[in-house]
Design a protein around this motif. Sequence first.
Motif, short mmCIF file in Angstrom:
data_model
loop_
_atom_site.label_atom_id
_atom_site.label_comp_id
_atom_site.label_asym_id
_atom_site.label_seq_id
_atom_site.Cartn_x
_atom_site.Cartn_y
_atom_site.Cartn_z
N ALA A 272 106.95 -41.84 -2.37
CA ALA A 272 107.82 -42.44 -1.44
C ALA A 272 109.11 -42.24 -1.79
O ALA A 272 110.02 -41.67 -1.08
CB ALA A 272 107.52 -43.62 -0.78
N VAL A 273 109.67 -42.69 -3.03
CA VAL A 273 111.04 -42.61 -3.40
C VAL A 273 111.60 -41.23 -3.67
O VAL A 273 112.54 -40.94 -3.20
CB VAL A 273 111.26 -43.48 -4.52
CG1 VAL A 273 112.61 -43.31 -5.31
CG2 VAL A 273 111.14 -45.02 -4.39
N ASN A 274 110.73 -40.32 -4.10
CA ASN A 274 111.13 -39.02 -4.58
C ASN A 274 111.07 -38.24 -2.98
O ASN A 274 111.93 -37.12 -2.99
CB ASN A 274 110.11 -38.33 -5.44
CG ASN A 274 110.35 -38.68 -6.93
OD1 ASN A 274 111.46 -38.19 -7.39
ND2 ASN A 274 109.71 -39.44 -7.50
N SER A 275 110.09 -38.36 -2.01
CA SER A 275 110.00 -37.61 -1.21
C SER A 275 110.62 -37.97 0.10
O SER A 275 110.88 -37.41 1.10
CB SER A 275 108.63 -37.38 -0.83
OG SER A 275 107.83 -36.80 -1.92
N VAL A 276 111.00 -39.49 0.43
CA VAL A 276 111.24 -39.83 1.57
C VAL A 276 112.60 -39.31 2.33
O VAL A 276 112.83 -38.92 3.50
CB VAL A 276 111.42 -41.50 1.72
CG1 VAL A 276 112.52 -41.80 0.97
CG2 VAL A 276 111.35 -41.90 3.10
N ALA A 277 113.35 -38.79 1.53
CA ALA A 277 114.75 -38.24 1.96
C ALA A 277 114.44 -36.70 2.31
O ALA A 277 115.03 -36.37 3.41
CB ALA A 277 115.87 -38.39 0.97
N LEU A 278 113.44 -36.32 1.66
CA LEU A 278 112.98 -34.77 2.10
C LEU A 278 112.39 -34.72 3.47
O LEU A 278 112.61 -34.18 4.23
CB LEU A 278 112.11 -34.19 1.00
CG LEU A 278 112.58 -34.19 -0.38
CD1 LEU A 278 111.44 -33.62 -1.09
CD2 LEU A 278 113.73 -33.15 -0.26
N CYS A 279 111.73 -35.86 3.78
CA CYS A 279 110.91 -36.22 5.10
C CYS A 279 112.08 -36.27 6.18
O CYS A 279 112.04 -35.80 7.27
CB CYS A 279 110.11 -37.30 5.19
SG CYS A 279 108.68 -37.11 4.01
N GLY A 280 113.29 -37.21 5.74
CA GLY A 280 114.17 -37.23 6.77
C GLY A 280 115.01 -35.85 7.06
O GLY A 280 115.39 -35.80 7.99
N THR A 281 115.22 -35.20 5.80
CA THR A 281 115.83 -34.15 5.91
C THR A 281 115.15 -33.20 6.97
O THR A 281 115.98 -32.38 7.92
CB THR A 281 116.16 -33.38 4.60
OG1 THR A 281 116.53 -34.39 3.50
CG2 THR A 281 116.95 -32.15 4.54
#
Length: 539
Positions: A72-81
């Motif tokens: 979650a920590v590594n990927s959540v910003a990518l999901c938002g992007t």
Amino acid sequence: MAGEQLQVLNALDVAKTQWYHFTAIIIAGMGFFTDAYDLFCISLVTKLLGRIYYHVDGAKKPGTLPPNVSAAVNSVALCGTLAGQLFFGWLGDKLGRKKVYGLTLMLMVICSVASGLSFGNTPKSVMATLCFFRFWLGFGIGGDYPLSATIMSEYANKKTRGAFIAAVFAMQGFGILLGGLFAIILSSSFNAMFEAPPYAVDALRSTVPQADYVWRIILMIGALPAALTYYWRMKMPETARYTALVAKNAKQAASDMSKVLQMDIEAEPQKIEQMVKEKSRFGLFTNEFAKRHGLHLLGTTTTWFLLDIAYYSQNLFQKDIFSAIGWIPSAKSMNAIEEVFRIARAQTIIALCSTVPGYWFTVALIDKMGRFAIQLMGFFFMTVFMFALAIPYDHWTHRDNRIGFVVMYSFTFFFANFGPNATTFVVPAEIFPARLRSTCHGISAAAGKLGAIVGAFGFLYLAQSPDKSKADAGYPAGIGVKNSLIVLGVINALGFLFTFLVPESKGKSLEEMSGENEEAEPEKETEMSSANSRTVSLV
């Protein structure tokens, strides 16, 4: 048959390189500087987060983030992007590039600060608030992709347009580099002020209470460059191509560009009305778009998707790869802040020696070699070097061969950036009609972020040791780093093949690439479709 070019657009196409070009590069580029810093700085602090919030008394190894939390920590910003690229890409075509541009930047500033202020009384609540703010940080970053690319492409002249768009994207390299340098300075300062023993000597004292400030400061500092450029973004006029071809305001387009270019430009409202009338018949979800640009959109989405699987896997998890080959010492031989220093130093060396030079090789050569050749070459060498790392992997893990591994690994980053990581950003900003340009770039970029999410989640699990007892706490057995690198090599090879769907746009005007200059008379539509299809087969 080609129609006559609008004077205001022709003036932009043939304009000599002027100060406003460099101003636009800096204004748009600082957004990408911030984007890269915010997206990749998380990889510098994930190990620290594990030590602080998931310490287990008596454990042989320092605490690590549980698999679901790490993912979650590594990927959540990518999901938002991904969400931001789709939403702001569409909004940029509906409301205009400028109106949306400042909104994305303010979202990045606020959420960068908020990420560092993540609060809670338990590890779970701290990670939950961190993930919440990083999602919305990613949402703002996502909007920056289609808007910055579109604005730069619509401001640039056709002779050096590729270099200008690539220069905006190349600011990512400086963002990654500065993130590493700042983490080095901060961690070394804290380590000097708050001395702590290695984990193996004293597990509890190896993570000093002040370590909690380190990750928060690293995340928050990303707000600074974005805040500094907000005023200048608001001062930029709307692009003439949007104003003329989408908003249909010939007078405003001519007025804006007369000031920018410091020359008199005729408004030509009748010509704009005729162009818009002829060209506004098809939208994104129509057969006409599919005939003209369907294969192009397939090419830009697939190549960006495949590239980002490999690129983000390498970037987000290079600390794990370096640990696996022994370039970064074992976690238990260091204290918490020293581990941040070691990770940051390794990633900064890679950025300095390969990532940043790769970007600027593209800037220097893209308008000479062309987009197609650079992308094809990049995927080819990424494939070669990935297999060169993977097949003799056991050889590279020996202590005497570690530097060789790092050099080879650096070459994969160099050819990613002197290759598809830059060109997949440039091309979608050039080949689609003005009224769909931001939307199509957003779709292409979102496909890339989907690949990044696949890479971030996939590599996290795949790279675990096949021996369950050697895997990180809470993780199932994986296929190991060697086999993971082979998978990434195959993905790069697929990217090489899908590059043949992408058209070459070197030296052509945006209207020439999108077909907006052509006279779309009914009896000539068949001829135009076949002519467009021939641009797909490139040599």
